[in-house]
Design a protein around this motif. Structure first.
Motif, PDB file in Angstrom:
ATOM      1  N   ASP A  31       0.834  -1.205   0.000  1.00 24.75           N
ATOM      2  CA  ASP A  31       0.000   0.000   0.000  1.00 24.75           C
ATOM      3  C   ASP A  31       0.868   1.253   0.000  1.00 24.75           C
ATOM      4  OD1 ASP A  31      -2.033  -1.869   0.295  1.00 24.75           O
ATOM      5  OD2 ASP A  31      -3.072  -0.732   1.858  1.00 24.75           O
ATOM      6  N   ALA A  48      -4.129  -2.887  -7.315  1.00 20.33           N
ATOM      7  CA  ALA A  48      -4.845  -4.061  -6.825  1.00 20.33           C
ATOM      8  C   ALA A  48      -3.894  -4.867  -5.953  1.00 20.33           C
ATOM      9  CB  ALA A  48      -5.347  -4.920  -7.987  1.00 20.33           C
ATOM     10  N   ARG A 248      -7.943  -5.764  -2.217  1.00 19.47           N
ATOM     11  CA  ARG A 248      -8.145  -4.903  -3.387  1.00 19.47           C
ATOM     12  C   ARG A 248      -8.173  -5.816  -4.611  1.00 19.47           C
ATOM     13  NH1 ARG A 248      -6.894   0.723  -2.328  1.00 19.47           N
ATOM     14  NH2 ARG A 248      -6.906   0.976  -4.591  1.00 19.47           N
ATOM     15  N   SER A 252      -7.933  -0.119  -8.841  1.00 19.30           N
ATOM     16  CA  SER A 252      -8.740   1.033  -8.456  1.00 19.30           C
ATOM     17  C   SER A 252      -7.813   2.109  -7.921  1.00 19.30           C
ATOM     18  CB  SER A 252      -9.781   0.651  -7.401  1.00 19.30           C
ATOM     19  OG  SER A 252      -9.163   0.096  -6.254  1.00 19.30           O
ATOM     20  N   ALA A 257     -10.718   1.398  -2.517  1.00 17.59           N
ATOM     21  CA  ALA A 257     -10.862  -0.059  -2.574  1.00 17.59           C
ATOM     22  C   ALA A 257     -12.096  -0.503  -1.809  1.00 17.59           C
ATOM     23  CB  ALA A 257      -9.631  -0.731  -1.975  1.00 17.59           C
TER      24      ALA A 257
END
Length: 267
Positions: A31, A48, A248, A252, A257
């Protein structure tokens, strides 16, 4: 180089345990990397994360490779096999052969790939004589695969911060702490040639050594709270990720998410 889409494949390492958001879901290095890449790519950047805790290599490939290829991302991270080497009956050479094929398929699409040599956990986990040689084979093979396919290699095994500082690990001694995830993210971004927040590379002060008796007490508590449940799941044929879906599942923008189901067993 600017990547406009990124898919993360793997297990708990990539899912983000144990770097928790306020709502109890996990963030983790992937992330953090995606958030940084989105700064350069702009609002259309897609991210994702298909990783699920407890997944063995075969499950990662079976469940995550096809969706990854279908999304046609510019960048893919692949980290799997760590759960396999903790099992008694594991052939690390066979693992490497499977990984080689997967990386070949991903690279054939034109996507860039991030791979990892696993960090050394032998200083704080039992059984090093069993899994140590397997990790060595896996790490050596990953390095060869990365070179052969032109992947970006992140060598966590060579980073002494993970070997000698318990602050880089969570209480279960297997998953990374928030500081550990930030350092992995910094290593990934450095391997990609992307500027990184230098604070992510900071290593917290190492905890003071415990007296022998206190250390043995801590070992016993760890065995009861973390090792015993892990063994119980193995005997029952269960996994910590049995009720988990990817956090996820589709590309996106960062921050958009969908929520996913969470396991009642956080490990």
């Amino acid at each position: 180089m600017t990547w406009r889409s990124y898919v993360a494949m793997g297990d708990s390492f990539t899912e983000g345990m144990d770097d928790a958001y306020p709502d109890g879901t996990f963030r983790g290095w992937a992330d953090l990397v995606a958030t940084r890449l989105a700064v350069d790519a702009g609002p259309d950047f897609g991210y994702a994360n298909l990783a699920i805790r407890g997944r063995l290599l075969n499950a990662v490939i079976t469940e995550q490779l096809e969706p990854t290829l279908a999304m046609k991302p510019d960048l893919v991270s692949f980290a799997a096999g760590g759960n396999d080497v903790l099992r008694r009956k594991t052939d690390p050479v066979a693992l490497i052969e499977r990984v080689d094929g997967v990386i070949g398929q991903i690279r054939a699409t034109g996507a860039d790939v991030i791979m990892f040599r696993f960090a050394d956990v032998s200083t704080h986990l039992p059984g090093q004589r069993i899994y140590g040689p397997r990790v060595a084979v896996l790490n050596r093979g990953v390095g060869e695969i990365a070179e052969r396919h032109g992947a970006h290699l992140v060598d966590l095994f060579a980073d002494d911060a993970f070997r000698h500082n318990q602050a880089m690990w969570s209480l279960d001694r297997l998953h990374l702490s928030p500081a550990g995830h930030r350092r992995v993210a910094a290593n990934v971004l450095s391997a990609l040639g992307v500027g990184v927040d230098e604070e992510w590379l900071l290593v917290p002060p190492a905890p003071a050594p415990s007296a022998w008796l206190a250390a043995r007490g801590a070992d016993l508590r760890w065995a009861g709270q973390h090792l015993a449940p892990w063994i119980k799941r193995r005997l029952q044929g269960r996994s910590s990720g049995d009720l988990i879906t990817p956090k996820r599942p589709k590309l996106s923008p960062i921050g958009s998410a969908p929520l996913r189901r969470r396991s009642p067993d956080n490990r």
